[in-house]
Design a protein around this motif. Structure first.
Motif, PDB file in Angstrom:
ATOM      1  N   MET A 293      32.542  11.798  10.607  1.00 19.38           N
ATOM      2  CA  MET A 293      33.441  11.817  11.931  1.00 19.38           C
ATOM      3  C   MET A 293      34.598  12.717  11.714  1.00 19.38           C
ATOM      4  O   MET A 293      34.984  12.987  12.780  1.00 19.38           O
ATOM      5  CB  MET A 293      33.920  10.226  12.040  1.00 19.38           C
ATOM      6  N   TYR A 294      34.871  13.256  10.668  1.00 15.51           N
ATOM      7  CA  TYR A 294      36.315  13.956  10.561  1.00 15.51           C
ATOM      8  C   TYR A 294      35.845  15.205   9.630  1.00 15.51           C
ATOM      9  O   TYR A 294      36.953  15.921   9.444  1.00 15.51           O
ATOM     10  CB  TYR A 294      37.437  13.317  10.288  1.00 15.51           C
ATOM     11  N   ILE A 295      34.699  15.333   9.077  1.00 12.57           N
ATOM     12  CA  ILE A 295      34.524  16.402   8.030  1.00 12.57           C
ATOM     13  C   ILE A 295      33.216  17.259   8.455  1.00 12.57           C
ATOM     14  O   ILE A 295      32.034  16.303   8.625  1.00 12.57           O
ATOM     15  CB  ILE A 295      34.261  15.961   6.856  1.00 12.57           C
ATOM     16  N   THR A 296      33.234  18.574   8.409  1.00 11.37           N
ATOM     17  CA  THR A 296      32.032  19.368   8.722  1.00 11.37           C
ATOM     18  C   THR A 296      31.905  20.437   7.852  1.00 11.37           C
ATOM     19  O   THR A 296      32.861  21.174   7.753  1.00 11.37           O
ATOM     20  CB  THR A 296      32.068  19.843  10.319  1.00 11.37           C
ATOM     21  N   LEU A 297      30.783  20.323   7.370  1.00  7.63           N
ATOM     22  CA  LEU A 297      30.527  21.731   6.132  1.00  7.63           C
ATOM     23  C   LEU A 297      30.206  22.818   7.177  1.00  7.63           C
ATOM     24  O   LEU A 297      29.224  22.884   8.133  1.00  7.63           O
ATOM     25  CB  LEU A 297      29.465  21.572   5.320  1.00  7.63           C
ATOM     26  N   GLY A 298      30.650  24.070   6.770  1.00  4.75           N
ATOM     27  CA  GLY A 298      30.445  25.278   7.663  1.00  4.75           C
ATOM     28  C   GLY A 298      29.745  26.658   7.079  1.00  4.75           C
ATOM     29  O   GLY A 298      29.580  27.591   7.592  1.00  4.75           O
ATOM     30  N   GLY A 299      29.206  26.205   5.858  1.00  2.00           N
ATOM     31  CA  GLY A 299      28.507  27.261   5.092  1.00  2.00           C
ATOM     32  C   GLY A 299      29.800  28.009   4.244  1.00  2.00           C
ATOM     33  O   GLY A 299      30.726  27.720   4.117  1.00  2.00           O
ATOM     34  N   LYS A 300      29.296  29.184   3.974  1.00  2.00           N
ATOM     35  CA  LYS A 300      30.305  30.277   3.180  1.00  2.00           C
ATOM     36  C   LYS A 300      31.147  31.028   4.058  1.00  2.00           C
ATOM     37  O   LYS A 300      30.758  31.394   5.172  1.00  2.00           O
ATOM     38  CB  LYS A 300      29.652  31.146   2.461  1.00  2.00           C
ATOM     39  N   SER A 301      32.325  31.077   3.602  1.00  2.00           N
ATOM     40  CA  SER A 301      33.492  31.789   4.607  1.00  2.00           C
ATOM     41  C   SER A 301      33.302  33.205   4.060  1.00  2.00           C
ATOM     42  O   SER A 301      32.707  33.623   3.122  1.00  2.00           O
ATOM     43  CB  SER A 301      34.915  31.311   4.415  1.00  2.00           C
ATOM     44  N   GLU A 302      34.089  33.945   4.799  1.00  2.00           N
ATOM     45  CA  GLU A 302      34.041  35.557   4.491  1.00  2.00           C
ATOM     46  C   GLU A 302      34.446  35.661   2.837  1.00  2.00           C
ATOM     47  O   GLU A 302      34.039  36.812   2.255  1.00  2.00           O
ATOM     48  CB  GLU A 302      34.746  36.407   5.376  1.00  2.00           C
ATOM     49  N   ASN A 303      35.486  34.994   2.518  1.00  2.32           N
ATOM     50  CA  ASN A 303      36.175  35.215   1.129  1.00  2.32           C
ATOM     51  C   ASN A 303      35.209  34.420  -0.039  1.00  2.32           C
ATOM     52  O   ASN A 303      35.812  34.211  -0.980  1.00  2.32           O
ATOM     53  CB  ASN A 303      37.386  34.654   1.022  1.00  2.32           C
ATOM     54  N   GLY A 304      34.040  33.887   0.435  1.00  6.87           N
ATOM     55  CA  GLY A 304      33.069  33.051  -0.345  1.00  6.87           C
ATOM     56  C   GLY A 304      33.552  31.840  -0.820  1.00  6.87           C
ATOM     57  O   GLY A 304      32.818  31.139  -1.450  1.00  6.87           O
ATOM     58  N   ARG A 305      34.531  31.198  -0.109  1.00  7.72           N
ATOM     59  CA  ARG A 305      34.937  29.939  -0.260  1.00  7.72           C
ATOM     60  C   ARG A 305      33.932  29.187   0.603  1.00  7.72           C
ATOM     61  O   ARG A 305      33.136  29.535   1.463  1.00  7.72           O
ATOM     62  CB  ARG A 305      36.379  29.479   0.078  1.00  7.72           C
ATOM     63  N   GLU A 306      33.883  27.603   0.407  1.00 14.60           N
ATOM     64  CA  GLU A 306      33.113  26.830   1.333  1.00 14.60           C
ATOM     65  C   GLU A 306      33.906  26.494   2.446  1.00 14.60           C
ATOM     66  O   GLU A 306      35.143  25.859   2.626  1.00 14.60           O
ATOM     67  CB  GLU A 306      32.739  25.458   0.534  1.00 14.60           C
ATOM     68  N   LEU A 307      33.306  26.766   3.622  1.00 14.81           N
ATOM     69  CA  LEU A 307      34.071  26.712   4.933  1.00 14.81           C
ATOM     70  C   LEU A 307      33.980  25.460   5.345  1.00 14.81           C
ATOM     71  O   LEU A 307      32.683  24.697   5.469  1.00 14.81           O
ATOM     72  CB  LEU A 307      33.491  27.635   6.286  1.00 14.81           C
ATOM     73  N   ILE A 308      35.211  24.402   5.771  1.00 16.27           N
ATOM     74  CA  ILE A 308      34.822  22.936   6.018  1.00 16.27           C
ATOM     75  C   ILE A 308      35.896  22.828   7.066  1.00 16.27           C
ATOM     76  O   ILE A 308      37.193  23.275   7.096  1.00 16.27           O
ATOM     77  CB  ILE A 308      35.212  22.380   4.606  1.00 16.27           C
ATOM     78  N   PHE A 309      35.376  22.211   7.975  1.00 13.72           N
ATOM     79  CA  PHE A 309      36.256  21.803   9.227  1.00 13.72           C
ATOM     80  C   PHE A 309      36.595  20.450   9.136  1.00 13.72           C
ATOM     81  O   PHE A 309      35.941  19.692   9.073  1.00 13.72           O
ATOM     82  CB  PHE A 309      35.444  22.241  10.522  1.00 13.72           C
ATOM     83  N   VAL A 310      37.956  20.217   9.400  1.00 10.77           N
ATOM     84  CA  VAL A 310      38.548  18.890   9.224  1.00 10.77           C
ATOM     85  C   VAL A 310      39.101  18.570  10.549  1.00 10.77           C
ATOM     86  O   VAL A 310      40.142  19.610  10.978  1.00 10.77           O
ATOM     87  CB  VAL A 310      39.658  18.973   8.165  1.00 10.77           C
ATOM     88  N   GLY A 311      39.096  17.462  11.039  1.00  8.89           N
ATOM     89  CA  GLY A 311      39.737  16.831  12.266  1.00  8.89           C
ATOM     90  C   GLY A 311      41.143  16.865  12.156  1.00  8.89           C
ATOM     91  O   GLY A 311      41.497  16.546  11.344  1.00  8.89           O
ATOM     92  N   ASP A 312      41.658  17.082  13.350  1.00  7.76           N
ATOM     93  CA  ASP A 312      43.071  17.128  13.495  1.00  7.76           C
ATOM     94  C   ASP A 312      43.597  16.455  14.542  1.00  7.76           C
ATOM     95  O   ASP A 312      43.423  16.851  15.618  1.00  7.76           O
ATOM     96  CB  ASP A 312      43.504  18.601  13.179  1.00  7.76           C
ATOM     97  N   VAL A 313      44.091  15.280  14.463  1.00 11.43           N
ATOM     98  CA  VAL A 313      44.642  14.490  15.688  1.00 11.43           C
ATOM     99  C   VAL A 313      45.756  15.038  16.436  1.00 11.43           C
ATOM    100  O   VAL A 313      46.050  15.214  17.598  1.00 11.43           O
ATOM    101  CB  VAL A 313      44.923  12.933  15.142  1.00 11.43           C
ATOM    102  N   ASN A 314      46.828  15.464  15.556  1.00 17.04           N
ATOM    103  CA  ASN A 314      47.835  16.235  16.460  1.00 17.04           C
ATOM    104  C   ASN A 314      47.500  17.537  17.006  1.00 17.04           C
ATOM    105  O   ASN A 314      48.191  17.827  18.051  1.00 17.04           O
ATOM    106  CB  ASN A 314      48.940  16.669  15.242  1.00 17.04           C
ATOM    107  N   LEU A 315      46.696  18.264  16.674  1.00 18.97           N
ATOM    108  CA  LEU A 315      46.159  19.487  17.381  1.00 18.97           C
ATOM    109  C   LEU A 315      45.514  18.956  18.605  1.00 18.97           C
ATOM    110  O   LEU A 315      45.645  19.501  19.572  1.00 18.97           O
ATOM    111  CB  LEU A 315      45.106  20.417  16.328  1.00 18.97           C
ATOM    112  N   ALA A 316      44.741  18.030  18.575  1.00 22.22           N
ATOM    113  CA  ALA A 316      44.071  17.569  19.815  1.00 22.22           C
ATOM    114  C   ALA A 316      45.349  17.286  21.013  1.00 22.22           C
ATOM    115  O   ALA A 316      45.407  17.647  22.074  1.00 22.22           O
ATOM    116  CB  ALA A 316      43.316  16.211  19.869  1.00 22.22           C
ATOM    117  N   LYS A 317      46.266  16.574  20.476  1.00 26.77           N
ATOM    118  CA  LYS A 317      47.546  16.081  21.473  1.00 26.77           C
ATOM    119  C   LYS A 317      48.085  17.435  21.821  1.00 26.77           C
ATOM    120  O   LYS A 317      48.775  17.394  23.120  1.00 26.77           O
ATOM    121  CB  LYS A 317      48.129  15.124  20.608  1.00 26.77           C
ATOM    122  N   SER A 318      48.259  18.419  20.959  1.00 28.81           N
ATOM    123  CA  SER A 318      49.099  19.666  21.285  1.00 28.81           C
ATOM    124  C   SER A 318      48.161  20.291  22.475  1.00 28.81           C
ATOM    125  O   SER A 318      48.690  20.706  23.291  1.00 28.81           O
ATOM    126  CB  SER A 318      49.078  20.674  20.118  1.00 28.81           C
TER     127      SER A 318
END
Length: 388
Positions: free
Chosen positions: A235-260
């Motif tokens: 519900m608040y974490i999404t795996l996104g594969g490899k980023s350009e720098n080779g790290r694991e891309l991970i999307f994390v929910g942000d409640v403050n961003l939504a309200k912004s």
């Protein structure tokens, strides 16, 4: 050797859906969701659907209306609901050993994701791993019904697992830390023994327990976990594969961003900060060559009352990364209604963030807001059974 079915890598080839009703209405909302999934994910997938026989024709018609060939793309399995039910409570003694009881329903729910985890062996066989103690509705009978009509196998584990609280990368599995604490209680094992057991179960060296050292103490009920901000990490974490720098891309929910994005006041700080702490912990994680590049996406806390609130989760989506393709299928919470302008802002922001990171974005419609009111969304009602 068995490996977990990835939450991100590989083109989706088989998907499980569990239809929760026996008599669909002409404008049945579950069929509307199926239509969005069929149209968006396309006809290269075998959709295995567990449903009462009375709903099969409506599901076939929905597939036809979505451009699928029911004979090719659908494997409709007639659900059985005459399993011995669990007794919730004894009501009264009628006579002798005869009691009036309240029974748990043996009819499955719409939440196809949760009752099991999916592995794949070296021969390409899919295996559903189910816990001994998962008994929500009739979801504990789903895996056996699927195995009886397909080549999918079923195995049992002593550990408590639920698909929504477990996400798999290529050489690691992230597990919500509630299951570390819960499995300690039901098995009597130490943290080290449970971690080793999960490593063996999933066939990976790296088990990442995601959560807090102390229980969360939110002022309202938001389907929170005990040691994690929501009871399932999908519900608040999404795996996104490899980023350009080779790290694991991970999307994390942000409640403050939504309200912004919505130009509204930030919600309760105790809740909003828990996702920031999760993002910070993942940003600083570095073990066995695994590091994360964290990207924040809106997670809107809305419908707040004195005692509860609801999250609109965009993290609860479907991802597939294969070859040069990066696809994400995201639940949409907006509509054409004039009053939906804020939801459109959120939809557009999320789509833009995924697009900036190279994803082809498809927004799925299907009254997912109603699912969120029950603690889930599109990822929760689907179960990927095979990827290539």
């Amino acid at each position: 050797m068995k490996k977990p079915m990835s939450s991100v890598y590989g083109e989706i080839k088989r998907m499980l859906l569990t239809y929760p009703k026996s008599n669909p209405l002409p404008n049945d909302i579950t069929l509307q969701r199926y239509k969005g999934i069929f149209e968006s994910l396309g006809n290269n997938i075998e959709y295995i659907i567990l449903a009462d026989n009375s709903a099969h024709q409506s599901i076939k018609q929905t597939a036809l209306n979505s451009g699928l060939d029911p004979d090719t793309n659908l494997n409709l399995i007639n659900a059985r609901v005459n399993y011995p039910a669990h007794v919730n409570r004894l009501i009264r003694q009628i006579s002798g050993n005869i009691w009036e009881c309240e029974l748990e329903s043996s009819w499955h729910s719409i939440w196809a994701q949760d009752g099991y985890c999916c592995l794949k062996d070296d021969e390409g066989n899919s295996i559903l791993i189910e816990p001994l103690d998962f008994t929500r509705n009739g979801d504990n009978f789903v895996a056996e019904q699927i195995a009886a009509r397909t080549n999918i196998q079923v195995e049992v584990t002593k550990y408590h697992i639920e698909g929504g609280n477990i996400l798999a990368g290529d050489n690691y599995v992230i597990v919500g830390s509630d299951y570390l604490h819960y499995n300690r209680k039901i098995t009597g094992e130490t943290d080290e023994q449970i971690t080793s057991g999960f490593q063996e179960l999933f066939g990976v060296e790296n088990i990442i327990w995601l959560g807090f050292d102390n229980p969360v103490n939110f002022p309202i009920d938001v389907f929170q976990g005990t040691y994690q901000p929501i009871f399932h990490i999908d519900m608040y974490i999404t795996l996104g594969g490899k980023s350009e720098n080779g790290r694991e891309l991970i999307f994390v929910g942000d409640v403050n961003l939504a309200k912004s994005v919505l130009e509204q006041e930030s919600p309760l700080v105790e809740i909003a900060s828990s996702f920031d702490k999760t993002a910070e912990w993942l940003s600083g994680y570095s073990q066995n060559g695994i590091e994360f590049e964290v990207v924040r996406i809106p997670l809107d806390l809305w419908n707040i009352s004195n005692s509860q609130g609801t999250f609109l989760s965009y993290n609860n989506c479907i991802i597939e990364v294969f070859g040069e393709a990066k696809n994400v299928y995201v639940p949409s919470y907006s509509s054409v209604a004039p009053g939906s302008i804020n939801r459109r802002k959120l939809d557009e922001t999320v789509a833009s963030i995924f697009n900036e990171h190279g994803f082809n974005v498809t927004m799925l419609s299907g009254a997912y807001e109603e699912l969120c009111k029950n603690g889930g969304s599109v990822h929760c009602i689907t179960k990927v059974l095979d990827r290539e």
